[in-house]
Design an enzyme around this catalytic site. Structure first.
Site, PDB file in Angstrom:
ATOM      1  N   ARG A 241     -26.024  24.423   7.257  1.00  0.00           N
ATOM      2  CA  ARG A 241     -26.601  25.771   7.403  1.00  0.00           C
ATOM      3  C   ARG A 241     -25.546  26.828   7.734  1.00  0.00           C
ATOM      4  NH1 ARG A 241     -31.097  25.246  11.618  1.00  0.00           N
ATOM      5  NH2 ARG A 241     -29.807  23.529  12.356  1.00  0.00           N
ATOM      6  N   GLU A 242     -24.349  26.670   7.129  1.00  0.00           N
ATOM      7  CA  GLU A 242     -23.260  27.594   7.422  1.00  0.00           C
ATOM      8  C   GLU A 242     -23.617  29.038   7.085  1.00  0.00           C
ATOM      9  OE1 GLU A 242     -23.077  24.800   5.744  1.00  0.00           O
ATOM     10  OE2 GLU A 242     -21.236  23.682   6.171  1.00  0.00           O
ATOM     11  N   LEU A 243     -24.294  29.236   5.948  1.00  0.00           N
ATOM     12  CA  LEU A 243     -24.593  30.617   5.545  1.00  0.00           C
ATOM     13  C   LEU A 243     -25.596  31.246   6.510  1.00  0.00           C
ATOM     14  CD1 LEU A 243     -24.117  32.916   3.562  1.00  0.00           C
ATOM     15  CD2 LEU A 243     -26.078  32.092   2.253  1.00  0.00           C
TER      16      LEU A 243
ATOM     17  N   ILE B   6     -56.516  32.377  19.923  1.00  0.00           N
ATOM     18  CA  ILE B   6     -56.369  31.415  18.830  1.00  0.00           C
ATOM     19  C   ILE B   6     -55.756  30.085  19.289  1.00  0.00           C
ATOM     20  CG2 ILE B   6     -55.456  31.133  16.477  1.00  0.00           C
ATOM     21  CD1 ILE B   6     -57.612  33.332  16.836  1.00  0.00           C
TER      22      ILE B   6
ATOM     23  N   GLU C 136     -52.486  27.926   0.936  1.00  0.00           N
ATOM     24  CA  GLU C 136     -51.125  27.894   0.414  1.00  0.00           C
ATOM     25  C   GLU C 136     -50.927  27.053  -0.841  1.00  0.00           C
ATOM     26  OE1 GLU C 136     -47.847  26.470   3.199  1.00  0.00           O
ATOM     27  OE2 GLU C 136     -48.472  28.468   3.818  1.00  0.00           O
TER      28      GLU C 136
ATOM     29  N   HIS D 289     -59.306  28.036  12.145  1.00  0.00           N
ATOM     30  CA  HIS D 289     -58.537  29.284  12.126  1.00  0.00           C
ATOM     31  C   HIS D 289     -57.650  29.302  10.892  1.00  0.00           C
ATOM     32  CE1 HIS D 289     -55.722  32.431  13.138  1.00  0.00           C
ATOM     33  NE2 HIS D 289     -54.738  31.572  12.999  1.00  0.00           N
TER      34      HIS D 289
ATOM     35  N   GLU E 167     -56.952  36.256  10.303  1.00  0.00           N
ATOM     36  CA  GLU E 167     -56.219  37.513  10.373  1.00  0.00           C
ATOM     37  C   GLU E 167     -56.989  38.576   9.595  1.00  0.00           C
ATOM     38  OE1 GLU E 167     -52.389  37.935   8.216  1.00  0.00           O
ATOM     39  OE2 GLU E 167     -53.317  39.903   8.180  1.00  0.00           O
TER      40      GLU E 167
ATOM     41  N   HIS F 199     -48.154  39.914  15.609  1.00  0.00           N
ATOM     42  CA  HIS F 199     -46.772  39.802  15.143  1.00  0.00           C
ATOM     43  C   HIS F 199     -45.904  40.925  15.671  1.00  0.00           C
ATOM     44  CE1 HIS F 199     -49.411  37.629  12.384  1.00  0.00           C
ATOM     45  NE2 HIS F 199     -48.463  36.718  12.458  1.00  0.00           N
TER      46      HIS F 199
ATOM     47  N   CYS G  74     -53.878  35.762  15.608  1.00  0.00           N
ATOM     48  CA  CYS G  74     -53.213  34.454  15.516  1.00  0.00           C
ATOM     49  C   CYS G  74     -52.793  34.032  16.920  1.00  0.00           C
ATOM     50  CB  CYS G  74     -52.017  34.525  14.556  1.00  0.00           C
ATOM     51  SG  CYS G  74     -51.416  32.895  14.021  1.00  0.00           S
TER      52      CYS G  74
HETATM   53  N1  GLN Z   1     -53.575  27.251  17.342  1.00  0.00           N
HETATM   54  C1  GLN Z   1     -52.349  27.709  16.810  1.00  0.00           C
HETATM   55  C2  GLN Z   1     -51.688  28.725  17.735  1.00  0.00           C
HETATM   56  O1  GLN Z   1     -52.383  29.449  18.369  1.00  0.00           O
HETATM   57  C3  GLN Z   1     -52.540  28.337  15.459  1.00  0.00           C
HETATM   58  C4  GLN Z   1     -51.236  28.774  14.868  1.00  0.00           C
HETATM   59  C5  GLN Z   1     -51.333  29.292  13.474  1.00  0.00           C
HETATM   60  O2  GLN Z   1     -52.392  29.649  13.019  1.00  0.00           O
HETATM   61  N2  GLN Z   1     -50.226  29.360  12.766  1.00  0.00           N
HETATM   62  O3  GLN Z   1     -50.502  28.817  17.816  1.00  0.00           O
HETATM   63 ZN    ZN Z   2     -52.729  31.885  12.607  1.00  0.00          ZN
END
Ligand code: GLN
Ligand code: ZN
Length: 755
Positions: A15-17, A431, A605, A642, A666, A695, A727
């Protein structure tokens, strides 16, 4: 027979870069020093490829951050707010990638998105109405020239015009079609300059061709390329990956490309397309036969058969990888702790180069089956593999419809649970995780190194949990959590506690920019040998009278964030993991935990790239795997789930069909579409759309949260609405977490009082 790859890893074997870039960001090294580090990484990659005997070596697959961002810069698509900073070209580039806050201004980064169906993320190019699209960077030539000086004539790689225009966001009134002439001119200039620099080939990556395309999309592709390729004197490889080209196979065959790269690993229809329609005479087929996304050895017997079928149609075949090797770690040689038993079945990037060399030798032999390499590989695949658990296999085989059906139905449970919990209207919760402060990380790492005894670590965690519960009580939340202090990561924690999982030391893969991940490996049949979370949840419940949610990660997310097995189906692995999580759910319930949350953060995903494949290839096992996890609980036990996103409008029925009692997700203030979708689909699961963004360290005001809730209430029945952040809070500090949650609780109370 020749060999080729689409791209090579570029973060550096150690992981040098990554480390050099982070030092550069902190101002600890100069641009020249960063360039030296990058050059060393590139030359090491070049050497590995050359030494392996690889025939066609790409250049320009390197990137300081992301190739799509490189393409934006190459084409001059630098939004005015970044250009206005007046920074050096490299710093302007990094400002687009990471945002900039300093003497020259304050701008956010470009948006980042998942790269097709991978865990890699690309920067979304932004094209403003007055953008002057033209050839604007020398990266392709510089890297071609650098490799040439090192003795390798490479094939420069760039993201193709079609994919670039499809991924870009147009911020004004103009569209892709408006910019097409300028984009065509830039690519034509690129070809001309590369040709005069001595390049013989150029590779255009067009992964967008494996997504659903309309007739007009295909017409646009044809228009772009008939103009880009007109009168060219260089050879052009059209490279596709991550799937098949069912919508446009004959169209791409008819265009003047000199070679076409197809993925025969994920592209399930590519072989039949080639067989049905043939392959254009005089062109080269670059056959992606070595999996660029997973870490297992190639099954040579299968590959030899496949190439045999392709050869019957097309005489000129180059052996290649299914996608760029960017998605796998560097080398198995860096793993010192895993035994040979495991490692002999692994192939990371370097080993995949060796596999290509071996396949070339095998396929050039008069009788492939008689070569030493072939025999060795067949013996490997024939040898028994450890990790088999017949009991788990039998349990999966014995599953019946009833195992996926929770009884009684949702509405009956909802009534029972409303009575049992007697929660106020708009119940408040979080969460799962609470701030992972430095002391938590330090204790975990000391415990791991053996510097903190099991007993001391446990008592440390108990103190943390008790403190976290006390804080939640003070804040006034209705449904509490234990805080997840014992977890490093929501998948790794369960992987470490499940049988059948392996962990690597150095198998890092780039996720975005300088961020790398080290996914665990599903090695064998997965099972649970002991409870994984029960003692923490039980302890948390013992220090409060309020309900505490048990907290688990769901089977689909665990699987999606691991390197999966290839010797059994994804469905089979998902069901094995689901059975293990199910046992944990039942144990939690038996130990008095009344509410259990099963996170499926990564469910969306791995949704297949084409809509036609969603159900059969994915949802048909992913949704049942989740249902299996909770179908055995009593009606009065409340199941939450979640998800870290809200773009599930198009699979909303499937989400409701997971049959959870409550879902939190979210919901950004700007996007109320999901609320409309919920309403339109008569969503029955109770919902907690996040009322603020975790975030950012910003503390949302009570008024702001009330306003968000009012909007939600215009679409969601009041008795179904939960109030929570969007989250987990683990990346936050306590300083902003407490006031944010205090405001959240106050907002819920205000709305209750209005009643
Ligand atoms: N229960 C996890 C947390 O609160 C859920 C994390 C997530 O959704 N990425 O961290
Ligand atoms: Zn989440």
């Amino acid at each position: 027979m020749k060999t080729s790859i689409i791209g090579y890893p570029r973060i550096g074997a150690r992981r040098e870069l990554k480390f050099a870039s982070e030092r550069y960001f902190k101002g600890e090294i100069s641009e020249a020093e960063l360039n030296d580090a990058a050059k060393a990484v590139r030359l090491a990659g070049l050497r590995a490829q050359k030494d392996s005997g690889l025939d066609c070596i790409p250049s320009g697959d390197f990137s300081f951050y992301d190739n799509t961002l490189d393409a934006a810069v190459l084409l001059g698509a630098v939004p005015a707010r970044y250009a206005a900073l007046g920074l050096s070209p490299l710093d302007t580039y990094f400002a687009m990638a990471r945002g900039y806050q300093g003497e020259n201004g304050d701008v956010k980064a470009l948006a980042m998105k998942k790269w097709f169906n991978t865990n890699y993320h690309y920067m979304v190019p932004e094209i403003e109405d007055d953008a002057r699209i033209r050839l604007s960077s020398t990266k392709p030539f510089d890297l071609f020239a650098e490799a040439l000086r090192a003795g390798v004539k490479t094939r420069p790689v760039v993201v193709g015009a079609f994919t670039f225009l499809r991924l870009a966001r147009f911020t004004g009134t103009k569209t892709a079609a408006d910019f097409a002439p300028a984009v065509v001119a830039a690519y034509r200039d690129l070809i001309a300059v590369l040709q005069s620099a001595g390049a013989e080939w150029i590779q255009f990556d067009e992964p967008s061709l494996v997504t659903d395309l309309s007739v007009s999309d295909i017409a646009f592709f044809r228009r772009l390329y008939s103009e880009i390729l007109g009168g060219k004197k260089i050879k052009v490889l059209l490279q596709t990956y991550f799937g098949d080209v069912r919508d446009c196979y004959t169209d791409i065959c008819a265009l003047p490309f000199d070679a076409i790269g197809l993925d025969f690993v994920e592209g399930k229809r590519n072989l039949s397309l080639v067989k049905t329609y043939g392959f254009p005479v005089g062109k080269t087929l670059v056959a992606g036969v070595v999996n660029g996304k997973n870490i297992w050895r190639n099954d040579f017997a299968k590959t030899v058969t496949l190439v045999g079928e392709l050869r019957a149609v097309c005489p000129d075949i180059v052996l290649g990888t299914s996608c760029s090797l960017l998605h796998v770690p560097y080398t198995v040689k860096a793993e010192s702790k895993l035994s040979e038993e495991y490692k002999k079945r692994f192939a990371f990037a370097e080993e995949k180069l060796d596999e290509l060399a071996a396949l070339k030798k095998i396929l050039s032999a008069p009788v492939p089956e008689e070569t030493e390499e072939y025999a060795e590989n067949v013996a490997l695949f024939a040898s028994p593999r450890s990790g088999e658990n017949l009991a788990v296999r039998a349990r999966v085989a014995a599953l019946t419809e009833a195992d996926f059906e929770r009884k009684p139905d949702f509405y009956t449970r909802e009534k029972i649970q409303k009575e049992r919990f007697a929660l106020p209207l708009f119940p408040t919760t979080t969460i799962g995780s609470f701030p992972q402060t430095a002391d938590v990380k330090a204790a975990r790492s000391k415990h791991k190194k053996g510097e903190l005894s099991d007993a001391d670590y446990e008592s440390f965690l108990r103190d943390k949990i008790a403190e976290c519960i006390r804080k939640q009580e003070e804040i006034g939340l209705d449904v509490l959590v234990h805080g997840e202090f014992e977890r490093n990561d929501m998948v790794e924690y369960f992987g470490e506690n499940l049988d059948g999982y392996l962990f690597t030391e150095n198998a890092w893969v780039q996720s975005y920019g300088t961020r790398c991940v080290k996914p665990p490996v599903v090695w064998g049949d997965v099972s649970r040998s002991a409870p994984m979370t029960v003692k923490w949840s039980k302890f948390a419940a013992s220090v409060t009278d309020k309900p505490v949610k048990g907290m688990l990660t769901g089977p689909v997310t665990i699987l999606n964030w691991s390197f999966p097995r290839e010797d059994i189906t994804l469905r089979e692995s998902a069901m094995q993991i689901a059975l293990a999580i199910r046992e944990e759910v039942l144990d939690l319930e038996a130990n008095g935990v009344k509410i259990i949350q099963v996170d499926e953060a990564a469910l969306r995903e791995k949704l297949p790239l084409r809509k036609a494949d969603w159900k059969a290839d994915y949802l048909d096992w992913a949704i049942p795997a989740f249902r299996l996890v909770h179908s055995g609980v009593r009606p009065e036990t409340q199941i939450h789930t979640h998800m870290c996103y809200s773009e599930f409008g198009d699979i909303i029925r499937d989400i409701d069909n997971m049959d959870a009692d409550v879902i939190t997700f979210e919901a950004s203030r700007s996007d109320l579409r999901i609320l409309d979708d919920l309403k339109a689909s008569d969503f029955r699961t109770e919902v907690g759309p996040g009322v603020y963004d975790i975030h950012s360290p910003r503390v949302p005001s009570k008024e702001e949260i009330v306003a968000a809730l009012r909007k939600m209430l215009s679409r969601i029945p009041r008795e179904k609405l939960w109030v929570n952040p969007d989250c987990g809070l683990k990346t936050r500090g306590w300083t902003e977490t407490v006031p944010s949650l205090v405001n959240l609780v106050a907002a819920a109370k205000e709305l209750r009082n209005e009643d």
